[in-house]
Design a protein around this motif. Structure first.
Motif, short mmCIF file in Angstrom:
data_model
loop_
_atom_site.label_atom_id
_atom_site.label_comp_id
_atom_site.label_asym_id
_atom_site.label_seq_id
_atom_site.Cartn_x
_atom_site.Cartn_y
_atom_site.Cartn_z
N GLU A 45 12.05 2.56 24.92
CA GLU A 45 10.87 3.17 24.32
C GLU A 45 10.52 4.48 25.04
O GLU A 45 10.80 4.63 26.23
N PRO A 46 9.86 5.41 24.35
CA PRO A 46 9.57 5.38 22.91
C PRO A 46 10.83 5.57 22.08
O PRO A 46 11.63 6.46 22.36
N TRP A 47 10.98 4.73 21.10
CA TRP A 47 12.18 4.70 20.25
C TRP A 47 12.03 5.76 19.15
O TRP A 47 11.07 5.70 18.38
N PRO A 48 12.96 6.70 19.07
CA PRO A 48 12.86 7.73 18.02
C PRO A 48 12.86 7.10 16.62
O PRO A 48 13.81 6.41 16.25
N GLY A 49 11.79 7.32 15.89
CA GLY A 49 11.69 6.73 14.56
C GLY A 49 10.87 5.46 14.51
O GLY A 49 10.58 4.95 13.43
N GLY A 50 10.49 4.93 15.69
CA GLY A 50 9.58 3.80 15.75
C GLY A 50 10.14 2.50 15.20
O GLY A 50 11.36 2.31 15.07
N THR A 51 9.23 1.60 14.85
CA THR A 51 9.61 0.25 14.46
C THR A 51 10.46 0.22 13.20
O THR A 51 11.41 -0.57 13.10
N GLN A 52 10.14 1.07 12.23
CA GLN A 52 10.92 1.03 10.99
C GLN A 52 12.39 1.37 11.27
O GLN A 52 13.29 0.76 10.67
N HIS A 53 12.63 2.31 12.17
CA HIS A 53 14.04 2.62 12.49
C HIS A 53 14.67 1.48 13.29
O HIS A 53 15.84 1.13 13.09
N GLN A 54 13.90 0.87 14.20
CA GLN A 54 14.42 -0.27 14.95
C GLN A 54 14.86 -1.38 14.00
O GLN A 54 15.95 -1.95 14.15
N LEU A 55 14.03 -1.68 13.02
CA LEU A 55 14.37 -2.73 12.06
C LEU A 55 15.57 -2.34 11.20
O LEU A 55 16.37 -3.19 10.81
N SER A 56 15.70 -1.04 10.94
CA SER A 56 16.83 -0.60 10.12
C SER A 56 18.16 -0.87 10.79
O SER A 56 19.18 -1.04 10.12
N THR A 57 18.18 -0.92 12.15
CA THR A 57 19.43 -1.24 12.85
C THR A 57 19.85 -2.68 12.62
O THR A 57 20.99 -3.05 12.92
N LEU A 58 18.94 -3.50 12.09
CA LEU A 58 19.24 -4.89 11.76
C LEU A 58 19.48 -5.07 10.26
O LEU A 58 19.62 -6.19 9.78
N GLY A 59 19.49 -3.95 9.54
CA GLY A 59 19.67 -4.02 8.09
C GLY A 59 18.39 -4.38 7.35
O GLY A 59 18.45 -4.79 6.19
N ILE A 60 17.24 -4.22 8.02
CA ILE A 60 15.95 -4.58 7.42
C ILE A 60 15.28 -3.31 6.90
O ILE A 60 15.06 -2.36 7.66
N GLU A 61 14.92 -3.32 5.62
CA GLU A 61 14.20 -2.21 5.01
C GLU A 61 12.79 -2.68 4.65
O GLU A 61 12.63 -3.70 3.97
N ILE A 62 11.80 -1.94 5.10
CA ILE A 62 10.41 -2.30 4.80
C ILE A 62 10.07 -1.90 3.36
O ILE A 62 10.29 -0.75 2.97
N ASP A 63 9.54 -2.84 2.62
CA ASP A 63 9.18 -2.59 1.22
C ASP A 63 7.71 -2.21 1.08
O ASP A 63 7.36 -1.33 0.30
N ARG A 64 6.83 -2.87 1.85
CA ARG A 64 5.41 -2.59 1.74
C ARG A 64 4.71 -3.02 3.03
O ARG A 64 5.22 -3.84 3.80
#
Length: 270
Positions: free
Chosen positions: A185-204
């Protein structure tokens, strides 16, 4: 101040002093007259003067420094949290190169302040889901969670913009060990990018907002003056499979925060 005003005289005095502050006749950092001087000027008792000053503190207009006196408060740096555009901005930049993601974070965007003006404290640990978090996540109680605590301060005056506690399901994020290490941390792109490394896309994302008085510990930690409430935002991030990916409890001082929500409505059939 009117003798025929129905309000108690200490309220009338507080209103008059508030008007002087708003009109600039009393400037930020300027001391108020002493309690005896205010009492003599307005013909009040010392108790009524203290009640008037307490109102000014509750309105966030003055601060009391023990042994020194009462001073007009410096206007706080305000954070504008526009949920609609903020969350979409976070999602859009997930696909950007790391250099672009590292250039500006969400707090810089919210405050308009440079990275150098901000101080970040981040700590990771693990905990078990209580009944509340288990219900929100849709998981069994006592499920292991990764707990991440973030605090952001303004280095100019030491005040806290926000304190956030984020929860992620440990077994999910452990698929990428880098997400378990606070040193990243701080992770460039924050939590949404962290989750994207797991193949998780936030919908809402759902924000649930409540308000309350801070605990003494919270008031001390965040530099909150007496009478100022805190806004409690529970941010629930749901992915494209309708699974709750993150729950974050965010605490913000109400006098430093502007929450902005825009709701687009469907048009009537023409």
């Amino acid at each position: 101040m009117s003798q025929r005003d129905w309000r108690p005289r200490y309220i009338q005095v507080a209103e008059e002093l508030r008007e002087q502050i708003h009109e600039g006749r009393l400037s930020p950092g300027e001391p108020l007259h002493s309690e005896p001087e205010i009492a003599e000027t307005y013909g009040l008792s010392r108790t009524s003067v203290r009640n008037a000053i307490k109102l000014l503190r509750n309105w966030g207009l003055v601060t009391v420094q023990k042994g020194k006196g009462t001073y007009v408060r410096q206007p706080p740096q305000r954070v504008k949290r526009d949920a609609d555009s903020r969350y979409q901005w976070e999602k859009d930049r997930v696909v950007n190169p790391e250099e672009d993601r590292a250039r500006e974070g969400a707090t810089e965007a919210d405050t308009g302040l440079p990275f150098e003006r901000l101080s970040f404290h981040i700590a990771y640990d693990t905990t078990q889901a209580d009944d509340d978090l288990a219900t929100v996540f849709g998981i069994a109680p006592d499920t292991k969670l990764l707990r991440r605590i973030y605090e952001t301060r303004d280095t100019a005056d030491g005040t806290s913009f926000r304190s956030a506690t984020s929860y992620l399901v440990y077994d999910t994020v452990s698929a990428n060990p880098a997400l378990l290490d606070e040193a990243n941390e701080p992770w460039p792109g924050g939590t949404q990018h962290q989750l994207s490394t797991l193949g998780i896309e936030i919908d809402r994302i759902t924000d649930e907002v409540t308000a309350r008085l801070p605990t003494p510990e919270e008031a001390h930690q965040m530099g909150i003056d007496e009478g100022v409430v805190v806004l409690c935002v529970r941010k629930i991030s749901i992915d494209t499979t309708d699974t709750v990916a993150e729950v974050s409890d965010i605490l913000m001082s109400a006098d430093r925060t502007l929450l902005s929500y825009t709701t687009h409505l469907n048009r009537w059939d023409q």
